[in-house]
Design a protein around this motif. Structure first.
Motif, PDB file in Angstrom:
ATOM      1  N   MET A 125      44.904  53.808  45.914  1.00 52.00           N
ATOM      2  CA  MET A 125      44.292  52.795  46.773  1.00 52.00           C
ATOM      3  C   MET A 125      45.235  52.397  47.899  1.00 52.00           C
ATOM      4  O   MET A 125      44.820  52.261  49.054  1.00 52.00           O
ATOM      5  CB  MET A 125      43.887  51.581  45.937  1.00 52.00           C
ATOM      6  N   HIS A 126      46.496  52.216  47.562  1.00 55.66           N
ATOM      7  CA  HIS A 126      47.471  51.771  48.564  1.00 55.66           C
ATOM      8  C   HIS A 126      47.602  52.774  49.704  1.00 55.66           C
ATOM      9  O   HIS A 126      47.666  52.395  50.878  1.00 55.66           O
ATOM     10  CB  HIS A 126      48.823  51.542  47.900  1.00 55.66           C
ATOM     11  N   HIS A 127      47.617  54.053  49.361  1.00 51.20           N
ATOM     12  CA  HIS A 127      47.860  55.075  50.373  1.00 51.20           C
ATOM     13  C   HIS A 127      46.588  55.599  51.044  1.00 51.20           C
ATOM     14  O   HIS A 127      46.645  56.102  52.174  1.00 51.20           O
ATOM     15  CB  HIS A 127      48.648  56.237  49.766  1.00 51.20           C
ATOM     16  N   LEU A 128      45.441  55.494  50.367  1.00 50.82           N
ATOM     17  CA  LEU A 128      44.205  56.025  50.950  1.00 50.82           C
ATOM     18  C   LEU A 128      43.311  54.973  51.604  1.00 50.82           C
ATOM     19  O   LEU A 128      42.488  55.311  52.456  1.00 50.82           O
ATOM     20  CB  LEU A 128      43.396  56.773  49.886  1.00 50.82           C
ATOM     21  N   MET A 129      43.479  53.711  51.223  1.00 50.46           N
ATOM     22  CA  MET A 129      42.623  52.672  51.806  1.00 50.46           C
ATOM     23  C   MET A 129      42.673  52.605  53.328  1.00 50.46           C
ATOM     24  O   MET A 129      41.630  52.427  53.970  1.00 50.46           O
ATOM     25  CB  MET A 129      42.934  51.300  51.197  1.00 50.46           C
ATOM     26  N   ALA A 164      43.960  45.641  33.327  1.00 46.42           N
ATOM     27  CA  ALA A 164      44.687  45.486  34.593  1.00 46.42           C
ATOM     28  C   ALA A 164      43.915  46.151  35.730  1.00 46.42           C
ATOM     29  O   ALA A 164      43.798  45.594  36.834  1.00 46.42           O
ATOM     30  CB  ALA A 164      46.080  46.104  34.476  1.00 46.42           C
ATOM     31  N   LEU A 165      43.358  47.325  35.464  1.00 44.87           N
ATOM     32  CA  LEU A 165      42.571  48.031  36.477  1.00 44.87           C
ATOM     33  C   LEU A 165      41.326  47.239  36.845  1.00 44.87           C
ATOM     34  O   LEU A 165      40.959  47.145  38.024  1.00 44.87           O
ATOM     35  CB  LEU A 165      42.178  49.414  35.960  1.00 44.87           C
ATOM     36  N   LYS A 166      40.687  46.657  35.851  1.00 46.03           N
ATOM     37  CA  LYS A 166      39.483  45.857  36.093  1.00 46.03           C
ATOM     38  C   LYS A 166      39.813  44.637  36.965  1.00 46.03           C
ATOM     39  O   LYS A 166      39.113  44.335  37.937  1.00 46.03           O
ATOM     40  CB  LYS A 166      38.871  45.400  34.769  1.00 46.03           C
ATOM     41  N   SER A 167      40.897  43.936  36.636  1.00 45.21           N
ATOM     42  CA  SER A 167      41.280  42.743  37.402  1.00 45.21           C
ATOM     43  C   SER A 167      41.656  43.101  38.836  1.00 45.21           C
ATOM     44  O   SER A 167      41.290  42.399  39.786  1.00 45.21           O
ATOM     45  CB  SER A 167      42.455  42.035  36.716  1.00 45.21           C
ATOM     46  N   VAL A 172      40.218  43.105  44.704  1.00 51.26           N
ATOM     47  CA  VAL A 172      40.023  43.921  45.909  1.00 51.26           C
ATOM     48  C   VAL A 172      38.573  43.838  46.381  1.00 51.26           C
ATOM     49  O   VAL A 172      38.298  43.804  47.594  1.00 51.26           O
ATOM     50  CB  VAL A 172      40.426  45.384  45.632  1.00 51.26           C
ATOM     51  N   ARG A 173      37.648  43.793  45.443  1.00 50.83           N
ATOM     52  CA  ARG A 173      36.226  43.689  45.789  1.00 50.83           C
ATOM     53  C   ARG A 173      35.945  42.479  46.669  1.00 50.83           C
ATOM     54  O   ARG A 173      35.224  42.569  47.671  1.00 50.83           O
ATOM     55  CB  ARG A 173      35.391  43.579  44.505  1.00 50.83           C
ATOM     56  N   GLU A 174      36.544  41.336  46.336  1.00 45.58           N
ATOM     57  CA  GLU A 174      36.315  40.120  47.111  1.00 45.58           C
ATOM     58  C   GLU A 174      37.134  40.097  48.395  1.00 45.58           C
ATOM     59  O   GLU A 174      36.674  39.613  49.435  1.00 45.58           O
ATOM     60  CB  GLU A 174      36.630  38.889  46.252  1.00 45.58           C
ATOM     61  N   GLU A 175      38.337  40.630  48.332  1.00 37.38           N
ATOM     62  CA  GLU A 175      39.195  40.640  49.516  1.00 37.38           C
ATOM     63  C   GLU A 175      38.633  41.522  50.633  1.00 37.38           C
ATOM     64  O   GLU A 175      38.814  41.225  51.816  1.00 37.38           O
ATOM     65  CB  GLU A 175      40.593  41.134  49.130  1.00 37.38           C
ATOM     66  N   TYR A 176      37.912  42.587  50.247  1.00 38.58           N
ATOM     67  CA  TYR A 176      37.385  43.530  51.232  1.00 38.58           C
ATOM     68  C   TYR A 176      35.862  43.563  51.262  1.00 38.58           C
ATOM     69  O   TYR A 176      35.281  44.519  51.750  1.00 38.58           O
ATOM     70  CB  TYR A 176      37.938  44.938  50.952  1.00 38.58           C
ATOM     71  N   ARG A 177      35.254  42.495  50.726  1.00 37.88           N
ATOM     72  CA  ARG A 177      33.795  42.436  50.745  1.00 37.88           C
ATOM     73  C   ARG A 177      33.297  42.487  52.196  1.00 37.88           C
ATOM     74  O   ARG A 177      33.778  41.780  53.064  1.00 37.88           O
ATOM     75  CB  ARG A 177      33.296  41.155  50.067  1.00 37.88           C
TER      76      ARG A 177
END
Length: 276
Positions: A125-129, A164-167, A172-177
């Motif tokens: 996610m960090h490198h592909l986003m 941890a993956l779920k959280s 991220v879902r809300e930050e990039y909604r």
């Protein structure tokens, strides 16, 4: 009507077998996606190409260890150098540590599980986003587990990594909604080779486990349909749904009851959990 998935470019980890392979093939066959699969076993990847037949040109692959950040750095550079712009990232790679008591796990073993199940998604996610967010169809889907909904005895390491993956995904879902469709998938017991780590206990011979286990094909269909509908939380499988409801209503009691059932089942898969 055309679905948003039509003709998208998808990067998916763990694409050489199980759910990853099934999802990759379904996306190609149903939505004409271009899929870049990530795994380590080239022989299995070549089998995917062979099974796709006439649509094999829609699938390519990269061979690397997803738990190493430097590999994701190189992959991001490869995409940019070759003018490849993925729209969708699906983090599916994962391992299921042997069911056991926490004290029986070596620290290095715990780190390895966290690296594959959690940090691989952090790195991807960090490198592909930055690349994916340029797409009007930007999407990130992370495959977690029912273990993230309700923790069972014997799954301390696995549950921690998947929770941890779920959280991470929910934040991220809300930050990039509005910028990126972000979803978490929590499948229950599924008949895939993820159970190979259980050694001699990997089979589904027990009737109780068999009864709540989903077929790989059935789970793949549900996941792909959920993604096509842009569902943000997907809880699939009888056991996953029961664990989700039970944990919401009475988390402690649900874990206790589950432990009693596991003891009573006398399944080889769980035999090391309650040994003192």
């Amino acid at each position: 009507m055309a679905n948003w998935l039509e003709n998208t470019t998808v990067v998916i980890t763990g694409a050489s077998g199980g759910l990853g392979k099934g999802i990759a093939m379904k996306l190609i066959q149903k939505f004409n996606c271009t899929v870049i699969g990530i795994a380590r076993n080239e022989e299995k990847m070549l089998n995917v190409v062979k099974e796709l037949g006439e649509k094999a040109d829609k699938f390519s692959y990269q061979l690397f260890d997803v738990s190493k950040e430097e590999n994701w750095e190189k992959f991001a550079e490869y995409l940019q150098e070759n003018n490849i712009s993925p729209d969708v990232l699906i983090n599916n790679a994962g391992i299921l540590p042997k069911f056991n008591r926490f004290g029986n796990y070596a620290v290095d073993y715990i780190k390895s599980a966290m690296d594959i199940n959690f940090y691989s998604a952090v790195y991807s996610m960090h490198h592909l986003m930055p690349i994916i967010l340029k797409s009007k169809k930007a999407a990130i889907i992370n495959i977690s587990s029912s273990a993230a909904l309700c923790t069972l005895a014997g799954t301390s390491v696995y549950s921690a990594s998947k929770a941890a993956l779920k959280s991470l995904t929910e934040a991220v879902r809300e930050e990039y909604r509005g910028e990126c469709y972000t979803a978490i998938v929590c499948p229950g017991f599924t008949k895939t080779d993820i159970f190979s780590s259980q050694g001699k206990n990997a089979g589904f011979s027990n009737k109780a486990i068999e009864a709540v286990s989903s077929s790989c094909e059935g789970m793949v269909n549900k996941i792909v349909c959920g993604i096509a509908s842009k569902r943000e939380l997907m809880v699939f499988g009888i056991d996953s749904k029961l664990m989700n409801i039970g944990n919401r209503i009475a988390g402690v009691k649900t874990s206790m009851i589950s432990s009693k059932i596991m003891k009573a089942a006398k399944v080889a898969l769980f035999e090391d959990i309650f040994k003192k």
